[in-house]
Design a protein around this motif. Structure first.
Motif, PDB file in Angstrom:
ATOM      1  N   THR A  75       0.832  -1.209   0.000  1.00  0.00           N
ATOM      2  CA  THR A  75       0.000   0.000   0.000  1.00  0.00           C
ATOM      3  C   THR A  75       0.862   1.251   0.000  1.00  0.00           C
ATOM      4  O   THR A  75       0.624   2.201  -0.750  1.00  0.00           O
ATOM      5  CB  THR A  75      -0.935  -0.002   1.222  1.00  0.00           C
ATOM      6  N   HIS A  76       1.885   1.248   0.876  1.00  0.00           N
ATOM      7  CA  HIS A  76       2.747   2.413   0.952  1.00  0.00           C
ATOM      8  C   HIS A  76       3.596   2.581  -0.310  1.00  0.00           C
ATOM      9  O   HIS A  76       3.931   3.705  -0.702  1.00  0.00           O
ATOM     10  CB  HIS A  76       3.639   2.311   2.196  1.00  0.00           C
ATOM     11  N   LYS A  77       3.974   1.432  -0.926  1.00  0.00           N
ATOM     12  CA  LYS A  77       4.680   1.538  -2.212  1.00  0.00           C
ATOM     13  C   LYS A  77       3.804   2.224  -3.252  1.00  0.00           C
ATOM     14  O   LYS A  77       4.275   3.066  -4.017  1.00  0.00           O
ATOM     15  CB  LYS A  77       5.087   0.153  -2.695  1.00  0.00           C
ATOM     16  N   ALA A  78       2.545   1.824  -3.294  1.00  0.00           N
ATOM     17  CA  ALA A  78       1.617   2.445  -4.246  1.00  0.00           C
ATOM     18  C   ALA A  78       1.457   3.919  -3.940  1.00  0.00           C
ATOM     19  O   ALA A  78       1.404   4.763  -4.850  1.00  0.00           O
ATOM     20  CB  ALA A  78       0.272   1.726  -4.204  1.00  0.00           C
ATOM     21  N   ILE A  79       1.375   4.229  -2.605  1.00  0.00           N
ATOM     22  CA  ILE A  79       1.255   5.644  -2.223  1.00  0.00           C
ATOM     23  C   ILE A  79       2.515   6.408  -2.618  1.00  0.00           C
ATOM     24  O   ILE A  79       2.450   7.521  -3.159  1.00  0.00           O
ATOM     25  CB  ILE A  79       1.003   5.755  -0.705  1.00  0.00           C
TER      26      ILE A  79
ATOM     27  N   GLU B 175       4.727   5.622  -4.974  1.00  0.00           N
ATOM     28  CA  GLU B 175       4.799   5.749  -6.441  1.00  0.00           C
ATOM     29  C   GLU B 175       3.862   6.846  -6.928  1.00  0.00           C
ATOM     30  O   GLU B 175       4.210   7.624  -7.818  1.00  0.00           O
ATOM     31  CB  GLU B 175       4.441   4.413  -7.080  1.00  0.00           C
ATOM     32  N   ASP B 176       2.673   6.908  -6.310  1.00  0.00           N
ATOM     33  CA  ASP B 176       1.729   7.957  -6.681  1.00  0.00           C
ATOM     34  C   ASP B 176       2.291   9.331  -6.330  1.00  0.00           C
ATOM     35  O   ASP B 176       2.172  10.283  -7.118  1.00  0.00           O
ATOM     36  CB  ASP B 176       0.396   7.729  -5.965  1.00  0.00           C
ATOM     37  N   LEU B 177       2.930   9.440  -5.155  1.00  0.00           N
ATOM     38  CA  LEU B 177       3.528  10.709  -4.761  1.00  0.00           C
ATOM     39  C   LEU B 177       4.657  11.110  -5.710  1.00  0.00           C
ATOM     40  O   LEU B 177       4.806  12.291  -6.062  1.00  0.00           O
ATOM     41  CB  LEU B 177       4.042  10.609  -3.327  1.00  0.00           C
TER      42      LEU B 177
ATOM     43  N   ASN C   5       4.970  10.228  -8.840  1.00  0.00           N
ATOM     44  CA  ASN C   5       4.355  10.634 -10.109  1.00  0.00           C
ATOM     45  C   ASN C   5       3.766  12.034 -10.006  1.00  0.00           C
ATOM     46  O   ASN C   5       3.912  12.845 -10.927  1.00  0.00           O
ATOM     47  CB  ASN C   5       3.283   9.638 -10.521  1.00  0.00           C
ATOM     48  N   ARG C   6       3.103  12.299  -8.869  1.00  0.00           N
ATOM     49  CA  ARG C   6       2.506  13.622  -8.692  1.00  0.00           C
ATOM     50  C   ARG C   6       3.592  14.692  -8.598  1.00  0.00           C
ATOM     51  O   ARG C   6       3.447  15.803  -9.104  1.00  0.00           O
ATOM     52  CB  ARG C   6       1.626  13.623  -7.443  1.00  0.00           C
ATOM     53  N   ARG C   7       4.731  14.337  -7.934  1.00  0.00           N
ATOM     54  CA  ARG C   7       5.833  15.282  -7.878  1.00  0.00           C
ATOM     55  C   ARG C   7       6.406  15.537  -9.268  1.00  0.00           C
ATOM     56  O   ARG C   7       6.735  16.671  -9.636  1.00  0.00           O
ATOM     57  CB  ARG C   7       6.923  14.776  -6.944  1.00  0.00           C
TER      58      ARG C   7
ATOM     59  N   ASP D 111       4.792  15.245 -12.099  1.00  0.00           N
ATOM     60  CA  ASP D 111       3.823  16.061 -12.840  1.00  0.00           C
ATOM     61  C   ASP D 111       3.905  17.517 -12.417  1.00  0.00           C
ATOM     62  O   ASP D 111       3.803  18.431 -13.257  1.00  0.00           O
ATOM     63  CB  ASP D 111       2.414  15.525 -12.610  1.00  0.00           C
TER      64      ASP D 111
END
Length: 445
Positions: free
Chosen positions: A26-30, A32-34, A36-38, A40
């Motif tokens: 879950t934290h890996k997904a979070i 990775e999302d962070l 990606n958002r950074r 972007d």
């Protein structure tokens, strides 16, 4: 009985591990999302701070392509520090653009003696990124490429449009000995460039071997061979027609050479060629007679527009007859004529037969640009030049009489008694619109 608590502990530990693994995922997904958002956010920030980032991707791709167009003879190398490989490590946007632009990977220069699977794998990845687009390939050095690289090149042979060999070492493998030069590997090649840099490393081969090389490229439209010679053996009985060849350069343009000098190329191969589409011909070593050149023009009937020739001193007497005029009458489409004379011709006017022939406007009626490169100002018949230019005043746009830099540009003392009249006549032609250069480089009349 004592084993039951142990089983319970094992089961609990397994549950804890599963729970922790799930939390990690879950934290890996979070994370990775962070990330990606950074990324972007940084890309949006670049959009405001970097003018290039605001350009459409198509324009950015075109800018990348311009980097590879600086020199047609210097193709990019498969090395991290050179484009387009360099683009991959700048930022995510540049990497995306570089990988999306297949045309970036259509040009590649391979050095001599590469070794190791990494080089072969890198070349393979490079060519795969080009997709099905036509390829431009340059091989540099001794041609002693490892077999895995040669096999790779052979597999892409049908995509090759432009092939260059820049050879700089002695003892090289001859091009016709490589698999990539065999039929039908070169069936799509339109440009072939062969240059041997060392004067003692010239390509020697009998005429049949050179014809074999050219025969493997039936769609050839441009061919440049520099520092290539032929063994003097009996000529092959079979000739070769190249119906698509529009430009042929044998030797380096404007470099009058003797056998053994870097840049020399023998024009004797014309004895076996038929080139019906030829528009541009450059011969730095005219070692065939005017009758042989006439035979080449007769069977080819080319729409020749540009002709450059260097007269060899040992053939001077063979280019003084009426065949010169007959040769020119076979190429009425010619618009540019450039003639060089070797220093060995300094005792006579090497251009006399050409000057007399061109005095008739009916010969080469479309001639617009005429250049003579004599070894010395003393070898020129200036009165004859003036008479010839006057007869072509309505059609000839440019005339140049170029001397080497070390030759003094004040040629007044070399003019005949009527030198002042010649100078006045040349100046009048210049005032009437004809561009006239006499001297070295940009020194004018």
């Amino acid at each position: 009985m004592p084993q039951k608590p142990q089983n319970s502990a094992i089961s609990k530990l397994r549950d804890d591990i599963d729970e922790l693994s799930s939390a990690i995922d879950t934290h890996k997904a979070i994370l990775e999302d962070l990330l990606n958002r950074r990324g972007d956010a940084r890309q949006r920030l670049n959009f405001y701070l970097d003018p290039m980032a605001r350009l459409p991707l198509e324009i950015q791709s075109h800018i990348f392509l311009l980097v590879d167009e600086d020199s047609e003879d210097c193709l990019p190398k498969p090395a991290p520090g050179s484009p387009p490989m360099l683009f991959l490590s700048v930022c995510r946007l540049w990497r995306y653009i570089a990988l999306s632009a297949s045309k970036l990977w259509t040009q590649i220069q391979m050095e001599y003696l590469p070794r190791g699977s990494d080089y072969s794998a890198l070349c393979k990845l490079w060519l795969e990124r080009a997709g099905n687009l036509p390829l431009s390939l340059a091989l540099c050095g001794s041609l002693n490429l490892e077999e895995s690289v040669l096999d790779l090149l052979a597999s892409y042979g049908l995509q090759l449009e432009h092939l260059a060999l820049h050879v700089s070492l002695k003892g090289v493998r001859r091009p016709w000995e490589l698999q990539i030069f065999e039929e039908p590997a070169l069936s799509s090649v339109k440009t072939l460039f062969i240059e041997v840099a060392d004067s003692d490393g010239a390509y020697y081969g009998n005429m049949a071997e050179w014809l074999q090389l050219l025969r493997a490229a039936p769609q050839l439209s441009r061919c440049i061979m520099s520092n290539t010679f032929y063994n003097y053996e009996p000529l092959p009985s079979q000739s070769l027609a190249l119906p698509s060849l529009e430009s042929l350069t044998l030797g380096k343009r404007g470099v009058p050479n003797m056998r053994g000098d870097a840049g020399s190329s023998s024009s004797t191969i014309l004895l076996l060629l038929t080139l019906p589409a030829l528009k541009t011909l450059t011969l730095s070593e005219l070692d065939i007679t005017d009758e042989e050149f006439f035979a080449f023009l007769s069977r080819s009937s080319p729409p020749l527009e540009s002709l450059e020739m260097t007269l060899m001193y040992h053939l001077e007497e063979l280019w003084l007859g009426p065949t010169v005029s007959e040769c020119f009458r076979l190429i009425p489409t010619l618009t540019s004529l450039d003639l060089f004379a070797l220093p060995g011709l300094a005792t006579t006017d090497s251009f006399l037969p050409f000057i007399e022939t061109l005095a008739s406007p009916e010969v080469l009626p479309n001639l617009r640009d005429l250049k003579f490169h004599p070894p010395s100002p003393a070898t020129i018949d200036y009165a004859g030049v003036l008479a010839m230019l006057t007869s072509r005043a309505t059609s000839l746009e440019r005339f140049e009489l170029r001397f080497k830099e070390y030759v003094r540009t004040d040629y007044t003392r070399d003019l005949p008694a009527e030198g002042s009249e010649v100078r006045a006549g040349l100046r009048q032609l210049s005032r009437n619109g004809m561009i006239i250069h006499i001297g070295d480089r940009e020194n004018l009349l």
